[in-house]
Design a protein around this motif. Sequence first.
Motif, PDB file in Angstrom:
ATOM      1  N   CYS A 178       0.850  -1.203   0.000  1.00 29.20           N
ATOM      2  CA  CYS A 178       0.000   0.000   0.000  1.00 29.20           C
ATOM      3  C   CYS A 178       0.883   1.249   0.000  1.00 29.20           C
ATOM      4  O   CYS A 178       2.007   1.215   0.495  1.00 29.20           O
ATOM      5  CB  CYS A 178      -0.845   0.076   1.264  1.00 29.20           C
ATOM      6  N   GLY A 179       0.328   2.341  -0.473  1.00 29.20           N
ATOM      7  CA  GLY A 179       0.954   3.663  -0.353  1.00 29.20           C
ATOM      8  C   GLY A 179       2.342   3.711  -0.953  1.00 29.20           C
ATOM      9  O   GLY A 179       2.613   3.201  -2.040  1.00 29.20           O
ATOM     10  N   ALA A 196      -2.551   8.711   8.819  1.00 27.34           N
ATOM     11  CA  ALA A 196      -1.987   7.939   9.918  1.00 27.34           C
ATOM     12  C   ALA A 196      -0.725   7.241   9.441  1.00 27.34           C
ATOM     13  O   ALA A 196      -0.584   6.921   8.264  1.00 27.34           O
ATOM     14  CB  ALA A 196      -2.988   6.898  10.397  1.00 27.34           C
ATOM     15  N   LYS A 197       0.193   7.036  10.353  1.00 26.41           N
ATOM     16  CA  LYS A 197       1.461   6.390   9.999  1.00 26.41           C
ATOM     17  C   LYS A 197       1.266   4.904   9.735  1.00 26.41           C
ATOM     18  O   LYS A 197       1.775   4.359   8.772  1.00 26.41           O
ATOM     19  CB  LYS A 197       2.457   6.589  11.150  1.00 26.41           C
ATOM     20  N   SER A 219       4.944   2.117  -0.095  1.00 24.95           N
ATOM     21  CA  SER A 219       5.527   0.783  -0.287  1.00 24.95           C
ATOM     22  C   SER A 219       5.102   0.194  -1.636  1.00 24.95           C
ATOM     23  O   SER A 219       5.859  -0.533  -2.282  1.00 24.95           O
ATOM     24  CB  SER A 219       5.086  -0.151   0.851  1.00 24.95           C
ATOM     25  N   VAL A 266       4.884  10.847   9.206  1.00 22.56           N
ATOM     26  CA  VAL A 266       3.851  10.061   8.509  1.00 22.56           C
ATOM     27  C   VAL A 266       4.242   9.841   7.046  1.00 22.56           C
ATOM     28  O   VAL A 266       4.059   8.751   6.491  1.00 22.56           O
ATOM     29  CB  VAL A 266       2.470  10.747   8.643  1.00 22.56           C
ATOM     30  N   ILE A 312       5.487  -5.714   0.868  1.00 25.92           N
ATOM     31  CA  ILE A 312       6.405  -4.631   1.256  1.00 25.92           C
ATOM     32  C   ILE A 312       5.656  -3.752   2.241  1.00 25.92           C
ATOM     33  O   ILE A 312       4.537  -3.310   1.959  1.00 25.92           O
ATOM     34  CB  ILE A 312       6.832  -3.781   0.039  1.00 25.92           C
ATOM     35  N   SER A 313       6.265  -3.505   3.389  1.00 23.05           N
ATOM     36  CA  SER A 313       5.580  -2.691   4.393  1.00 23.05           C
ATOM     37  C   SER A 313       6.593  -2.107   5.358  1.00 23.05           C
ATOM     38  O   SER A 313       7.434  -2.829   5.893  1.00 23.05           O
ATOM     39  CB  SER A 313       4.575  -3.563   5.152  1.00 23.05           C
ATOM     40  N   GLN A 314       6.533  -0.806   5.548  1.00 27.44           N
ATOM     41  CA  GLN A 314       7.398  -0.183   6.559  1.00 27.44           C
ATOM     42  C   GLN A 314       7.047  -0.740   7.930  1.00 27.44           C
ATOM     43  O   GLN A 314       7.893  -1.214   8.661  1.00 27.44           O
ATOM     44  CB  GLN A 314       7.219   1.339   6.513  1.00 27.44           C
ATOM     45  N   SER A 315       5.766  -0.658   8.279  1.00 29.35           N
ATOM     46  CA  SER A 315       5.338  -0.993   9.637  1.00 29.35           C
ATOM     47  C   SER A 315       5.198  -2.492   9.868  1.00 29.35           C
ATOM     48  O   SER A 315       5.333  -2.972  10.983  1.00 29.35           O
ATOM     49  CB  SER A 315       3.978  -0.352   9.906  1.00 29.35           C
ATOM     50  N   VAL A 363      -1.532   2.045   9.278  1.00 29.08           N
ATOM     51  CA  VAL A 363      -2.970   1.926   9.051  1.00 29.08           C
ATOM     52  C   VAL A 363      -3.414   0.510   9.409  1.00 29.08           C
ATOM     53  O   VAL A 363      -3.411  -0.393   8.583  1.00 29.08           O
ATOM     54  CB  VAL A 363      -3.332   2.314   7.602  1.00 29.08           C
TER      55      VAL A 363
END
Length: 608
Positions: free
Chosen positions: A299-300, A602-603, A302, A398, A345-348, A605
């Motif tokens: 998402c976003g 939001a940082k 990533s 964010v 792929i995801s930062q969080s 989600v």
Amino acid sequence: MCGIVGAIARRNVAPILLQGLERLEYRGYDSAGVALVSDGRLSRIVSTGRVAELRERAAAATSELGIAHTRWATHGVPSERNAHPHMSSEHVAVVHNGIIENYEELRVNLTAAGYVFTSDTDTEVIAHLIHSHYARGNGLLAATQAALAELIGAYAIGVVAADQPDLLICARRGSPLLLGIGEGEHFIASDVSALLPVTQRVVYLEEGDVAEISAAGYRLFDTAGNPVIRPVQVSQLNDASVSLNGYRHYMQKEIHEQPEALANTLESVCNSQSLVPGIFGAEAAAAFAEVDGILILACGTSHHAGMVARYWLEEIAGIPCSVEIASEYRYRISVANPRTLIVTISQSGETADTLAALNYAKSLGHQHTLAICNVPESAIIRQSKLRLLTRAGPEIGVASTKAFTTQLAALFLLTLVLAKQCGKLDAAQEQRHLHDLRHLPSAVQAVLKLEPEIAKLAEQFVNKHHALFLGRGLHYPIALEGALKLKEISYIHAEAYPAGELKHGPLALVDKEMPVIAVAPNDALLEKLKSNLQEVKARGGELYVFADANTRFHSGDGFHVMQMPEHAGYLSPILHTIPLQLLAYYVALQKGTDVDKPRNLAKSVTVE
Ligand code: G6P
């Protein structure tokens, strides 16, 4: 997104809760609140302003047990009545992250049973439901477990009761939650960074876990209610890694941390003489040997990293690759090929849609899963067979910056390892790529020197309402990322197009009021891009071109050229990202927006 903190101790926990909420502010929120237990009473203090305002309101409060929350509105507008904690009969208080899908039905039943609702939230049903079981003589743990059995949806919750001063209950399903272990005191939080001033020792709750916590100890139960033991981990994060260190904003700090973040992400590879699949996990070599295609889900920002990787994977490794937005893929009827490698792929590592897409892919029979992620203990890492950690350190702003460029570095490594495995990379090519990767941090450092020039350039964007970003090939996703950064933090409407597509629509928008930003690497598509830019110029458009050395662009009327270093080959998208991050940052700074906490965003989600 919503944040939870809770504490039980033999000292006043109010300052710990408020400090924890401040440390979660970066996730994005629109109201905050705390519920404290003392003298057999529950007090609820809330605010629709910043946590600083809540701190003022709670200045006199003292208690040895409490739960606190930052809310990012889903059900019901941001308001004091919708802020968490939610209470039932002044007796039970609940904080909740996630979404309860059957809340309407439960609300009807609870209303019929005499409960009066004072908010529009889905969370309030949890408070009343727990209370309804508690009032029937169950203990708080049993009442919570009975209530959870009736919920459909995602939750991380913290629960306290007015007459239980030494008892904190928490549970998770679908939303992250962890337990912090202190000396004769315990904490809960949705994010470890909230607890770093009090402890680094944490226990991550697994799906369906419920915890019964006192100051002296805790017990954990799985979904079936059986006692379980989960490992105590020492978080690798420390306080220094989440402080501003003299920078004005986290975003600026994180932009400047990119050389180091990239060096850390690439460390193991750059110190060795050759690339091995083992960097993705012990089972990687066997898994990669079976793979004949890649599906990237994210998402976003990533997702934009995934779009760049598609160009690399097909061109260098010769492997078919598709990239999908996780929230679309999870609901699409698709044709699964079990030999496809699923790359999330995801930062969080906690993004609800990416996690759901991963599980959906598994349900379709995909065996091979690889996570590229910045958080070692995250759900996406835990639920994937293979992994490569980006080592960007905590990202607080964010708008994602260093997470993106480290994701690109990780995806380039994946490309090279797969290319080598498929016989598409000879020894000389491998050494050349390794050489370029070793040079990458200093190349990024050189681009960061453009900062003063870009800060000046940003003045020309402050009064604009729209902007168009153009790129081609590998750099089209970079144009998308540049547009996303600008809209996220400066609130200027920005779109990105592959430059060749300009004449099929967006050219109609071009006039003096529409700045057009072009990503212009010195690659095979340069002359094509130049022709596209002429189409803009001929219509009176104002062009801002980030051009590699030797591209022969010259500043002139309506044509502003920012000189980038020499073309960096396949790694060029990483370098071209930096000036676009800086541009968005300085436009936002000059517009006076809340750079690190843009409105409505939001940082992490963690809801759908
Ligand atoms: C949110 C953040 C973005 C991020 C996206 C995906 O929207 O604000 O910066 O790109 O989520 O997050 P993830 O943690 O999965 O990379």
